[in-house]
Design a protein around this motif. Structure first.
Motif, mmCIF file in Angstrom:
data_model
loop_
_atom_site.group_PDB
_atom_site.id
_atom_site.type_symbol
_atom_site.label_atom_id
_atom_site.label_comp_id
_atom_site.label_asym_id
_atom_site.label_seq_id
_atom_site.Cartn_x
_atom_site.Cartn_y
_atom_site.Cartn_z
ATOM 1 N N GLY A 76 -2.120 0.928 -1.934
ATOM 2 C CA GLY A 76 -1.073 1.766 -1.889
ATOM 3 C C GLY A 76 -1.070 3.301 -2.097
ATOM 4 O O GLY A 76 -2.060 3.518 -1.433
ATOM 5 N N THR A 90 0.138 3.532 -7.144
ATOM 6 C CA THR A 90 1.197 2.284 -6.730
ATOM 7 C C THR A 90 -0.067 0.996 -6.230
ATOM 8 O O THR A 90 -1.312 1.493 -5.707
ATOM 9 N N GLU A 92 0.292 -3.048 -5.218
ATOM 10 C CA GLU A 92 1.157 -4.208 -4.573
ATOM 11 C C GLU A 92 -0.138 -5.030 -3.497
ATOM 12 O O GLU A 92 -1.511 -4.671 -2.466
ATOM 13 N N TRP A 93 -0.463 -6.334 -4.353
ATOM 14 C CA TRP A 93 -0.837 -7.275 -3.481
ATOM 15 C C TRP A 93 0.033 -8.294 -2.155
ATOM 16 O O TRP A 93 1.293 -8.204 -2.029
ATOM 17 N N GLU A 94 -1.491 -7.828 -0.912
ATOM 18 C CA GLU A 94 -0.082 -8.050 0.158
ATOM 19 C C GLU A 94 -0.228 -9.317 0.107
ATOM 20 O O GLU A 94 0.635 -10.161 1.179
ATOM 21 N N PRO A 97 4.719 -9.305 -0.779
ATOM 22 C CA PRO A 97 4.943 -8.077 -0.202
ATOM 23 C C PRO A 97 6.210 -7.665 -1.016
ATOM 24 O O PRO A 97 7.163 -8.150 -1.253
ATOM 25 N N HIS A 99 6.515 -6.472 -4.244
ATOM 26 C CA HIS A 99 5.987 -5.933 -5.748
ATOM 27 C C HIS A 99 5.617 -5.358 -5.858
ATOM 28 O O HIS A 99 4.431 -5.826 -5.779
ATOM 29 N N VAL A 100 5.613 -4.002 -5.800
ATOM 30 C CA VAL A 100 4.890 -3.038 -6.377
ATOM 31 C C VAL A 100 5.094 -2.590 -7.596
ATOM 32 O O VAL A 100 6.173 -2.039 -8.182
ATOM 33 N N SER A 101 3.798 -2.120 -8.181
ATOM 34 C CA SER A 101 3.653 -1.551 -9.313
ATOM 35 C C SER A 101 2.763 -0.663 -9.339
ATOM 36 O O SER A 101 2.557 -0.259 -8.173
ATOM 37 N N TYR A 123 6.281 -2.245 -14.206
ATOM 38 C CA TYR A 123 6.502 -3.358 -12.424
ATOM 39 C C TYR A 123 7.915 -3.244 -12.288
ATOM 40 O O TYR A 123 8.771 -2.570 -13.240
ATOM 41 N N ASP A 128 8.626 -9.726 -12.245
ATOM 42 C CA ASP A 128 7.259 -9.376 -12.397
ATOM 43 C C ASP A 128 6.344 -9.116 -13.183
ATOM 44 O O ASP A 128 5.220 -9.488 -12.629
#
Length: 155
Positions: A76, A90, A92-94, A97, A99-101, A123, A128
């Motif tokens: 992030g 931010t 993001e779980w890789e 991809p 889906h950014v919080s 989210y 999400d």
């Protein structure tokens, strides 16, 4: 004390609250010093390797959880870092991809000199948010915060 999770229907956010028996400066430092972050972030079964950690506006971060044959990367950007009060970044779980919080962590001094940590994760959609809530996130956050408490309360 355990973490309070607030997940309301039809909202895009998750609110997490936890009180630590350590001053805000100590808890904030544990969020911004990569050597400390690696000691508490993530479940105990994983080793946390910090790839980069630049806690300043516009700075980026990335870490990887590793356990046996599993690996999970996260990354992030820091938007605000105001010691010892607030961090906005931010997340993001890789593995999923795109889906950014946006996470805002607020560190408030309690009457007893401890810290109330309030984290709000927003989210991109309710779906999400619901997916994150169903992913085991609660257990991961709880275990991380238990480890954080052990770290900051021992210092």
């Amino acid at each position: 004390m355990k973490t309070e999770f607030i997940i309301e229907p039809d909202r895009q956010d998750i609110v997490m609250k936890r009180v630590f028996d350590a001053p805000p400066e100590a808890v904030f430092e544990a969020f911004t010093d990569p050597r400390l972050v690696a000691r508490w972030l993530g479940p105990r079964e994983y080793e946390t390797a910090i790839d980069r950690w630049t806690p300043e506006p516009g700075g980026s971060w990335r870490y990887v959880h590793r356990a046996e044959d599993r690996e999970h990367g996260f990354h992030g950007v820091f938007h605000e870092v105001r010691a010892p009060h607030r961090i906005v970044q931010t997340f993001e779980w890789e593995g999923l991809p795109g889906h950014v919080s946006l996470e805002t962590a607020t560190f408030r001094r309690t009457a007893g000199g401890g810290t109330e940590l309030i984290t709000v994760a927003v989210y991109q959609s309710v779906e999400d948010r619901d997916g994150m809530a169903a992913s085991g996130m609660r257990e991961g956050v709880e275990e991380s915060y238990d480890r954080l408490a052990e770290l900051v309360e021992a210092r």
